[in-house]
Write an enzyme that holds these catalytic residues in place. Structure first.
Site, short mmCIF file in Angstrom:
data_model
loop_
_atom_site.label_atom_id
_atom_site.label_comp_id
_atom_site.label_asym_id
_atom_site.label_seq_id
_atom_site.Cartn_x
_atom_site.Cartn_y
_atom_site.Cartn_z
N ASP A 1 -5.19 22.24 7.76
CA ASP A 1 -5.49 21.11 6.90
C ASP A 1 -6.23 21.51 5.63
OD1 ASP A 1 -5.59 18.31 6.23
OD2 ASP A 1 -5.71 17.88 8.37
N ASN B 1 0.84 -1.19 0.00
CA ASN B 1 0.00 0.00 0.00
C ASN B 1 0.88 1.24 0.00
OD1 ASN B 1 -2.71 1.42 0.45
ND2 ASN B 1 -1.50 2.22 2.14
#
Length: 612
Positions: free
Chosen positions: A285, A169
């Site tokens: 963010d 991954n």
């Protein structure tokens, strides 16, 4: 078109006038962020900062900062071509005898580019730091925003392997630098990295981790893509398909993981699942708000490998639009054919920047029966990361999903509050600060399609509506001071297509509901279909700022309700007195001192005045 590495892509951008060089000194502490933020919001070029204070390595930022540059990086003329490329691959012919089967040969050749290709040596291992040589402070990692907890690696390609199955991954998870050889690892609960860590803990093992910085644009994009959980399909495979050739990988020098051979840097190390987690954040963010501090695993860096002359690639996230909006658009185009395989009535879909990916999805459908809009919306909620969507708006096929002005008009004309709106619940992005619980909250479906006879009169509203579009009344603006009972309203604006926008200084529980009730009963509500209540920091005259605030600040089931024919959206901050027990985060705002300093240094850095 396959780029050998990030530096080859940079050279092409420079040839096209899409990359500028800055040789004068610049600080990695906020200054680069302020420059990059201005450039991306104005469609400006990427920048190579050749002299970053405190580091011997140059830094490049904004390489994927326009739709056109993302298309160029992925080897297509336009991002819409990505959907055609995927359609070409999945539309395999199974009929027509030998001739039909021969028609698949070219497609199968494309599919053969999926597995990565192991090489024996790699540019990214030309220089190796081990043990005490490791010093992350020498790499120009950015502190992006004033309240950030420290410098963050913002474009990391984090590689792990399932301890049981060996499935690989790669994901992009921010990494706060904690010391010269440790960082945080922002693995949220639903991320594959977290699952690998849990399996390693059950086996009593450390989890080996490698972090690539750089590579080429196709791999950087692939690390952000919401891949379906299909065995053998990973980010290296997607990058190989997009490049048209197998991706080159090399075994790490201290970890049993394959890493991109063409990266600029590789950080090798481990996460110990039995070790106490560390406090990470705050961080400005992609939502445009700060993510507040929380506990996350600690990544120990045991080796750093790099090219002889590496460039450190970075990005910033924050108030939209940002660079990540164009990566999201690439994913829209790439995965549209897959969505259409499952929900064939879908004509197109769009996640606008104001919705910061998950907060808003607009989907157009070819409608043939009543209730189809809800069928499609609920189907989307069940597709991979689309489960985090907060608001889904369904429109007819004649509406362009990326024309948000047209979308908002269709909502007022074709969606009657109460009858054509539906709230439900489900998983929510854990970065969502307004949901009722961590990773769990309300969702809203708006059916803005043309109604069929069976759908008219089926809702709770007493208002009669014809199947055709509803005419929205035009009206004159009313000053907030003229409207009784509107406590705390600082600014207001009405639009001719049925929206009344207010900024509210909320000081008590129930204030937004009282405002909605009073307004619904006032003559000024004539022609209004939506009351948009924003916080006091919102610019009521900027519709993008309004919707960005609203979508971030609502739990759709708790904060969106209808009062008669009016749909009220409470996008003001939530108070403890309203039962909101979590801390409410601040919006991202750059320090004025930094803004002034960048203004003064703009000409020193040789940046064009038009991008200032």
């Amino acid at each position: 078109m396959a780029f050998p590495d990030i530096q080859s892509f940079m050279r092409l951008l420079e040839e096209r006038g899409e990359l500028l060089r800055v040789s004068a000194p610049v600080s990695r502490d906020l200054e680069i962020t302020e420059v990059a933020d201005r450039l991306v919001k104005k469609g400006g070029p990427a920048v190579l900062f050749e002299n970053v204070k405190g580091s011997d390595f140059p830094l490049v930022i904004g390489m994927l900062g326009t739709r056109e540059r993302v298309a160029l990086s992925l080897g297509v003329q336009d991002l819409d071509d990505l959907a055609a490329k995927v359609n070409h691959l999945i539309d395999l012919k199974g009929a027509g005898g030998m001739r039909g089967m021969l028609g698949n040969v070219g497609k199968l050749r494309d599919a053969m580019n999926l597995p990565p290709r192991r090489v024996g040596s790699a540019p990214v291992q030309e220089v190796v730091w081990r043990g005490d040589e490791v010093d992350l402070g020498k790499i120009p990692v950015l502190k992006c925003w004033p309240l950030d907890g420290g410098p963050f690696v913002t474009l990391p390609l984090v590689i792990t392997k399932d301890p049981e199955t060996g499935e690989k991954n790669m994901g992009m998870y921010r990494m706060q630098v904690m010391s010269k050889n440790t960082t945080g690892m922002h693995w949220q609960r639903h991320k594959t990295g977290t699952k690998h860590l849990e399996k390693a803990k059950a086996r009593g093992e450390r989890l080996e981790v490698a972090v690539a910085i750089g590579g080429d644009p196709a791999l950087i994009y692939a690390a952000t893509a919401p891949l379906p959980p299909i065995p053998g399909l990973n980010e290296f495979a997607l990058a190989g398909y997009l490049r048209g050739e197998r991706y080159p990988v090399v075994k790490g020098v201290t970890v049993d993981l394959e890493v991109p051979a063409n990266a600029e840097f590789i950080l090798e190390g481990y996460v110990d699942p039995h070790e106490d987690w560390v406090m990470e954040g705050p961080f400005g963010d992609h939502t445009g708000f700060y993510t507040l501090p929380d506990l996350y695993p600690l990544f120990h860096v045991t080796a750093v490998t790099m090219r002889k002359n590496p460039v450190y690639p970075a990005t910033i996230v924050g108030r939209p639009p940002m660079e990540d909006a164009f990566l999201i658009e690439a994913s829209e185009r790439l995965f549209l054919p897959a969505a259409q395989l499952i929900l064939p009535e879908i004509m197109d879909y769009h996640m606008p920047p104001a919705g910061v990916a998950h907060n808003l999805v607009v989907v157009s459908i070819k409608k043939t029966y009543p209730g189809q809009a809800y069928k499609v919306a609920n189907g989307l909620f069940g597709l991979g990361q689309m489960m985090f969507a907060k608001v889904i708006v369904v429109v007819d096929e004649d509406v362009k999903v990326n024309d948000m002005g047209a979308v908002w008009r269709m909502i007022t004309q074709r969606a009657q509050p109460g009858r054509d709106t539906l709230t439900t619940r489900g998983p929510i992005d854990v970065l969502d600060h307004s949901s009722r619980g961590w990773g769990y909250g309300g969702k809203l479906i708006i059916d803005a399609t043309t109604k069929r006879p069976e759908e008219i009169g089926s809702g709770v509203s007493s208002r009669d509506e014809q199947a055709d579009d509803v005419a929205v009344e035009l009206f004159e603006p009313h000053a907030a001071a003229d409207l009784p009972g509107f406590e705390g309203v600082l600014d207001q604006r009405q639009t001719p297509d049925g929206y009344w926008i207010v900024t509210l200084n909320k000081t008590r529980a129930g204030q937004a509901r009282d405002l909605a009730e009073a307004f619904a009963a006032h003559p000024a509500a004539a022609g209004i279909r939506h009351l948009l209540i924003c916080d006091e920091l919102t610019d009521a005259g900027n519709i993008q700022d309004v919707w960005w605030t609203i979508l971030n600040n609502i739990d759709a089931e708790r904060d969106v309700w209808h009062v008669g024919d009016l749909l009220a959206w409470d996008g003001a901050r939530k108070l403890p007195e309203e039962g909101f027990v979590r801390e409410w985060p601040p919006k991202i705002v750059m320090d004025q001192g930094v803004v002034d300093r960048v203004d003064a240094l703009w000409h020193v850095w040789g940046l064009p005045e038009r991008w200032r």
